[in-house]
Design an enzyme around this catalytic site. Sequence first.
Site, PDB file in Angstrom:
ATOM      1  N   HIS A   1      26.552  52.102  49.135  1.00 42.31           N
ATOM      2  CA  HIS A   1      25.681  50.925  49.107  1.00 42.31           C
ATOM      3  C   HIS A   1      25.812  50.183  50.421  1.00 42.31           C
ATOM      4  CE1 HIS A   1      29.546  49.375  47.732  1.00 42.31           C
ATOM      5  NE2 HIS A   1      29.130  48.138  47.898  1.00 42.31           N
TER       6      HIS A   1
ATOM      7  N   HIS B   1      26.655  47.084  51.370  1.00 44.00           N
ATOM      8  CA  HIS B   1      27.553  45.965  51.639  1.00 44.00           C
ATOM      9  C   HIS B   1      28.414  46.294  52.856  1.00 44.00           C
ATOM     10  CE1 HIS B   1      27.328  43.903  47.434  1.00 44.00           C
ATOM     11  NE2 HIS B   1      26.444  43.413  48.279  1.00 44.00           N
TER      12      HIS B   1
ATOM     13  N   ASP C   1      31.496  45.982  53.783  1.00 43.13           N
ATOM     14  CA  ASP C   1      32.808  46.638  53.730  1.00 43.13           C
ATOM     15  C   ASP C   1      32.694  48.138  53.471  1.00 43.13           C
ATOM     16  OD1 ASP C   1      31.888  45.801  51.139  1.00 43.13           O
ATOM     17  OD2 ASP C   1      33.865  46.208  50.298  1.00 43.13           O
ATOM     18  N   HIS C   2      31.476  48.620  53.285  1.00 42.28           N
ATOM     19  CA  HIS C   2      31.235  50.062  53.122  1.00 42.28           C
ATOM     20  C   HIS C   2      30.360  50.623  54.242  1.00 42.28           C
ATOM     21  CE1 HIS C   2      32.697  50.277  48.841  1.00 42.28           C
ATOM     22  NE2 HIS C   2      32.543  48.974  49.013  1.00 42.28           N
TER      23      HIS C   2
ATOM     24  N   HIS D   1      25.697  47.166  40.296  1.00 42.42           N
ATOM     25  CA  HIS D   1      26.350  46.297  41.276  1.00 42.42           C
ATOM     26  C   HIS D   1      25.333  45.247  41.711  1.00 42.42           C
ATOM     27  CE1 HIS D   1      29.571  45.220  43.873  1.00 42.42           C
ATOM     28  NE2 HIS D   1      28.963  45.563  45.003  1.00 42.42           N
TER      29      HIS D   1
ATOM     30  N   ASP E   1      30.815  50.792  44.295  1.00 44.66           N
ATOM     31  CA  ASP E   1      31.171  49.583  43.556  1.00 44.66           C
ATOM     32  C   ASP E   1      30.296  49.478  42.308  1.00 44.66           C
ATOM     33  OD1 ASP E   1      32.754  49.214  45.726  1.00 44.66           O
ATOM     34  OD2 ASP E   1      31.928  47.269  46.298  1.00 44.66           O
TER      35      ASP E   1
ATOM     36  N   HIS F   1      39.777  50.589  46.153  1.00 46.23           N
ATOM     37  CA  HIS F   1      38.991  49.359  46.295  1.00 46.23           C
ATOM     38  C   HIS F   1      39.715  48.183  45.614  1.00 46.23           C
ATOM     39  CE1 HIS F   1      35.380  46.709  46.162  1.00 46.23           C
ATOM     40  NE2 HIS F   1      35.012  47.419  47.223  1.00 46.23           N
TER      41      HIS F   1
END
Length: 309
Positions: free
Chosen positions: A63, A65, A67-68, A140, A211, A269
């Site tokens: 996805h 976001h 942090d990914h 999510h 997530d 995570h």
Amino acid sequence: MDLYFLGTNAGVPTLQRNVTSIALRLPEERRSFWMFDCGEGTQHQVLRSPLRLGKLEKLFITHLHGDHLFGLPGMLSSRGYQGGTAPLTIYGPPGLKAFLDISLSVSQSRIPYKLDIVEHSGGLIFEDDGFKVEAGLLDHRVDSYGYRVTEKDSPGSLNTELLLSYGLKPGPLYGRLKRGEDVLTDDGLLISAASVVNEPKRGRIVTILGDTRPCKGALPLAQDADLLLHEATFAHELAEMARQYHHSTARQAAELAREAGARGLLLTHFSSRYITPDDLAPLLEEAQAVFPNTQLAEEFRSFPVFRRR
């Protein structure tokens, strides 16, 4: 084949752990690895690992976001500087191409290899002679996908000891037998392929979820997986917080592994509130109470994917 972790923290990096990135190291004959997610700092983590970016064949983003995702432009640029010339394909949700087009064009980054960006909305997204990859939508705050990597069954090996006892030495007839053809030797001996070829090697299944809160979409991806990778942002005492933030607890991950009939579960995570191994111990304990074959992911450590009989 194994999973090698470059980042296991949720949200932001800490001094102890970086944000999410995982490498799936493929069988030796493939001589490559795949990466799942690429949080900020991933290229620094690669430098501390046995991985070489020139061997990176495919990259899957769960996805969009940060942090990914935020480590992706820098790593793609570094791959070229480090001599990577082989084509690279990146898979991810809609919006991935716009992110990369803007990042790479504004920074005038030079990518000296063929880069393909495949946006998808789930389903079968890749297949070749050795593997297929399926994606499914999870639950999510943004569209987040899980990936199910299925290694295809491979032919069984020849019983060479038995063949030699028949007086048949290595050569073209060995290849015909392995392809399932019966052969007639010069001495008039009919050898049945079924009698000299061992059982096929069963392919392995690895499921890597992005997530997510507990949801129906995770079950078909995790069904009968040899190794399931699931987020465990919080301990179950914070289940309500996990629900509010569209995440899962360690116990909820274990419940999915049990329901899906998975063989092994890896948790990753982790929230920054869990700093030390002692802080993480309750997450492992609550998951193992539901699904005993559970481990905690650790950075710069590999976890083999065992082949079931």
